[in-house]
Design a protein around this motif. Structure first.
Motif, mmCIF file in Angstrom:
data_model
loop_
_atom_site.group_PDB
_atom_site.id
_atom_site.type_symbol
_atom_site.label_atom_id
_atom_site.label_comp_id
_atom_site.label_asym_id
_atom_site.label_seq_id
_atom_site.Cartn_x
_atom_site.Cartn_y
_atom_site.Cartn_z
ATOM 1 N N THR A 209 38.522 50.217 44.856
ATOM 2 C CA THR A 209 39.573 49.790 45.839
ATOM 3 C C THR A 209 40.901 49.553 45.305
ATOM 4 O O THR A 209 42.063 49.062 45.935
ATOM 5 C CB THR A 209 39.271 48.485 46.533
ATOM 6 N N TYR A 210 41.233 50.191 43.795
ATOM 7 C CA TYR A 210 42.592 49.772 43.429
ATOM 8 C C TYR A 210 43.529 50.478 44.015
ATOM 9 O O TYR A 210 44.575 49.775 44.462
ATOM 10 C CB TYR A 210 42.576 50.301 41.993
ATOM 11 N N HIS A 211 43.230 51.785 44.366
ATOM 12 C CA HIS A 211 44.407 52.490 45.067
ATOM 13 C C HIS A 211 44.520 51.760 46.698
ATOM 14 O O HIS A 211 45.683 52.624 47.582
ATOM 15 C CB HIS A 211 44.409 54.026 44.929
ATOM 16 N N THR A 252 49.403 36.532 43.885
ATOM 17 C CA THR A 252 49.465 35.713 42.825
ATOM 18 C C THR A 252 49.720 34.180 42.941
ATOM 19 O O THR A 252 50.413 33.927 43.993
ATOM 20 C CB THR A 252 50.226 36.467 41.613
ATOM 21 N N ASP A 253 49.401 33.446 41.888
ATOM 22 C CA ASP A 253 50.233 32.119 41.808
ATOM 23 C C ASP A 253 51.387 31.959 40.852
ATOM 24 O O ASP A 253 51.467 30.862 40.524
ATOM 25 C CB ASP A 253 49.160 31.003 41.277
ATOM 26 N N TRP A 254 51.759 33.124 40.494
ATOM 27 C CA TRP A 254 52.981 33.095 39.594
ATOM 28 C C TRP A 254 54.056 32.399 40.195
ATOM 29 O O TRP A 254 54.331 32.163 41.507
ATOM 30 C CB TRP A 254 53.525 34.566 39.359
ATOM 31 N N GLU A 255 54.786 31.803 39.302
ATOM 32 C CA GLU A 255 56.105 30.838 39.778
ATOM 33 C C GLU A 255 57.484 31.732 39.699
ATOM 34 O O GLU A 255 57.721 32.833 39.094
ATOM 35 C CB GLU A 255 56.340 29.584 38.823
ATOM 36 N N ILE A 275 41.559 48.535 21.306
ATOM 37 C CA ILE A 275 41.815 48.515 19.586
ATOM 38 C C ILE A 275 41.727 49.989 19.320
ATOM 39 O O ILE A 275 42.567 50.353 18.443
ATOM 40 C CB ILE A 275 40.934 47.817 19.165
ATOM 41 N N SER A 276 40.669 50.792 19.693
ATOM 42 C CA SER A 276 40.512 51.902 19.232
ATOM 43 C C SER A 276 41.766 52.838 19.118
ATOM 44 O O SER A 276 41.965 53.687 17.939
ATOM 45 C CB SER A 276 39.230 52.662 19.824
ATOM 46 N N ASP A 277 42.433 53.047 20.238
ATOM 47 C CA ASP A 277 43.726 53.868 20.402
ATOM 48 C C ASP A 277 44.952 53.131 20.615
ATOM 49 O O ASP A 277 46.148 53.662 20.863
ATOM 50 C CB ASP A 277 43.670 54.844 21.588
ATOM 51 N N ARG A 278 44.961 51.659 20.446
ATOM 52 C CA ARG A 278 46.172 50.862 20.384
ATOM 53 C C ARG A 278 47.019 50.998 21.605
ATOM 54 O O ARG A 278 47.952 51.071 21.850
ATOM 55 C CB ARG A 278 47.120 51.023 19.382
ATOM 56 N N SER A 279 46.127 50.940 22.742
ATOM 57 C CA SER A 279 46.742 51.173 24.204
ATOM 58 C C SER A 279 46.613 50.129 25.026
ATOM 59 O O SER A 279 45.796 49.278 24.838
ATOM 60 C CB SER A 279 46.268 52.720 24.426
ATOM 61 N N LEU A 280 47.475 49.976 26.144
ATOM 62 C CA LEU A 280 47.206 49.091 27.194
ATOM 63 C C LEU A 280 46.407 49.728 28.337
ATOM 64 O O LEU A 280 46.561 50.933 28.701
ATOM 65 C CB LEU A 280 48.233 48.467 27.749
ATOM 66 N N ARG A 281 45.570 49.065 28.931
ATOM 67 C CA ARG A 281 44.707 49.417 29.934
ATOM 68 C C ARG A 281 44.817 49.181 31.196
ATOM 69 O O ARG A 281 44.679 49.534 32.159
ATOM 70 C CB ARG A 281 43.137 49.349 29.549
ATOM 71 N N GLY A 282 45.324 47.642 31.492
ATOM 72 C CA GLY A 282 45.492 47.237 32.767
ATOM 73 C C GLY A 282 45.972 45.940 32.739
ATOM 74 O O GLY A 282 45.940 45.124 31.806
ATOM 75 N N LEU A 283 46.354 45.135 33.916
ATOM 76 C CA LEU A 283 46.714 43.881 34.291
ATOM 77 C C LEU A 283 45.910 43.478 35.212
ATOM 78 O O LEU A 283 46.188 43.822 36.414
ATOM 79 C CB LEU A 283 48.316 43.646 34.458
ATOM 80 N N VAL A 284 44.964 42.358 35.104
ATOM 81 C CA VAL A 284 44.117 41.759 36.075
ATOM 82 C C VAL A 284 43.953 40.434 35.927
ATOM 83 O O VAL A 284 44.466 39.718 35.023
ATOM 84 C CB VAL A 284 42.720 42.516 35.717
ATOM 85 N N HIS A 285 43.714 39.874 36.948
ATOM 86 C CA HIS A 285 43.215 38.330 37.236
ATOM 87 C C HIS A 285 41.793 38.227 37.177
ATOM 88 O O HIS A 285 40.869 38.944 37.901
ATOM 89 C CB HIS A 285 43.792 37.692 38.529
ATOM 90 N N VAL A 286 41.204 37.414 36.356
ATOM 91 C CA VAL A 286 39.629 37.355 36.007
ATOM 92 C C VAL A 286 39.169 35.749 37.014
ATOM 93 O O VAL A 286 39.804 35.061 36.721
ATOM 94 C CB VAL A 286 39.256 37.236 34.915
ATOM 95 N N LYS A 291 34.557 37.821 37.044
ATOM 96 C CA LYS A 291 34.832 39.236 37.706
ATOM 97 C C LYS A 291 36.387 39.285 37.879
ATOM 98 O O LYS A 291 36.887 38.326 38.231
ATOM 99 C CB LYS A 291 33.791 39.400 39.012
ATOM 100 N N ASP A 292 36.793 40.632 37.946
ATOM 101 C CA ASP A 292 38.332 40.777 38.232
ATOM 102 C C ASP A 292 38.509 40.658 39.768
ATOM 103 O O ASP A 292 37.750 41.321 40.712
ATOM 104 C CB ASP A 292 38.594 42.349 37.978
ATOM 105 N N THR A 293 39.425 39.636 40.115
ATOM 106 C CA THR A 293 39.777 39.395 41.600
ATOM 107 C C THR A 293 41.022 40.253 41.918
ATOM 108 O O THR A 293 41.220 40.379 43.264
ATOM 109 C CB THR A 293 39.844 38.058 41.533
ATOM 110 N N VAL A 294 42.090 40.427 40.979
ATOM 111 C CA VAL A 294 43.116 41.190 41.441
ATOM 112 C C VAL A 294 43.314 41.999 40.336
ATOM 113 O O VAL A 294 43.315 41.768 39.085
ATOM 114 C CB VAL A 294 44.416 40.124 41.462
#
Length: 353
Positions: A209-211, A252-255, A275-286, A291-294
């Motif tokens: 449902t990401y997109h 979100t609950d960000w200020e 770690i294997s390729d030193r990359s960022l994969r995502g930004l999620v709320h757990v 489980k990922d909620t956002v």
């Protein structure tokens, strides 16, 4: 008098046995926090050097942290520090022997002890030294190590609200109060129109449902904490038309953040790094169930990070997340958003995979 004395003695024994405060033990109102985590894994770590561990005490302390029961935390933590230093070592080693660093907000005690924990994974002598170091600590130092350790353990099952007060950074100054926008679907509901959400459709775990939700992109940046320490930063910019300040306030609950001080830390928000390729994969709320909620951002392709940015990420293990900024590379764009009260921020934890 004899009867009252016997009652007091039984209360003391119950308090020692359960870890409850003496007053609650005397009143027979001791309680437990469910579910208790299985802490048997602690006995497999070499850092206890064969000493007997109180895994039940460790489980009750972690459960109390996950439910934010401060009276139990205080009582059980004191019992652990004064009577069960080997168990404290095992709890701490289960964290700091595995993570590559201690993070920017760890105490000096934890920073100096963590290398022993990491070395103890493969060196029995270092493991024994890690135990000896903790047993030699005064109560203040042991408290610092335990508090840092429990911050990690608590994240496993606590909600952001329950643990937000445990991991505070310097609060923002002069930021406008956060107001969550009303759900636009409420007008239809009030009019008697049946509204279906993605949750109502029960699409199952096999459907991505990401997109179907607003998406963001990220821009790598660096900033400096109020005490002058460098810190990695990600600026969010909208990638879909429905992404923006109203969407972030709803999801979100960000200020609101006015570029002064630092926003709160919320360990339930995770920046995932591979770690294997030193990359960022995502930004999620757990969520509390793990489980990922956002999911606000997902990497469309693998891009290895610059060495200096990755090294900073590895050392600090927290990231300042700021957004939305429509054109983050445009001069003054972020400052303008902050002055207009249209900038949200949070300090997220890095999750290495």
């Amino acid at each position: 008098m004899v009867k009252n004395h016997g009652k007091k003695q039984r209360a003391k024994q119950r308090s020692r046995r359960t870890g409850a405060a003496h007053a609650s033990a005397a009143a027979g109102t001791t309680h437990t926090h469910e579910p208790l985590p299985d802490m048997a894994v602690l006995e497999e770590l070499p850092h206890s050097a064969g000493r007997k561990l109180d895994t039940e005490l460790a489980a009750r302390l972690v459960a109390a942290c996950r439910t934010a029961c401060k009276p139990c935390q205080k009582t059980l933590a004191q019992k652990l520090r004064t009577e069960q230093r080997p168990t404290l070592v095992a709890l701490a080693a289960a964290v700091y022997a595995l993570v590559p660093g201690v993070g920017a907000f760890a105490s000096p005690t934890t920073r100096s002890w963590a290398p022993l924990a990491r070395a103890g994974k493969s060196d029995p002598a270092a493991a024994a030294e890690a135990l000896a170091a903790v047993e030699a600590m005064d109560d203040a130092a042991a408290s610092e190590l335990l508090e840092d350790t429990l911050d990690h353990w608590a994240v496993g099952g606590a909600s952001p609200e329950q643990i937000a007060d445990m991991v505070k950074v310097v609060p923002a100054d002069g930021a406008p109060p956060r107001q969550r926008p009303a759900d636009p679907m409420d007008a239809f509901r009030d009019a008697g129109v049946k509204v279906f959400t993605l949750d109502d459709l029960d699409l199952g775990d096999d459907v991505d449902t990401y997109h179907l939700a607003p998406n963001y992109g990220v821009l790598l940046m660096r900033t400096t904490t109020p005490d002058g320490q460098p810190m990695p930063m990600l600026t969010l910019y909208p990638e879909t038309e429905d992404a923006g300040i109203e969407d972030l306030e709803r999801r979100t609950d960000w200020e609101h953040w006015g570029l002064h001080g630092m926003p709160d830390t919320d360990p339930a928000w995770r920046v995932r790094a591979r770690i294997s390729d030193r990359s960022l994969r995502g930004l999620v709320h757990v969520g509390a169930d793990g489980k990922d909620t956002v999911e606000l951002w997902r990497a469309a392709e693998t891009v290895s990070l610059p060495d200096n940015w990755w090294d900073l990420l590895d050392r600090v293990q927290h990231v300042l997340i700021v957004g939305p900024v429509t054109s983050p590379e445009a001069p003054g764009a972020m400052e303008a958003a902050g002055e207009a009260g249209e900038l949200l921020a949070v300090v997220a934890r890095v999750e290495f995979r």
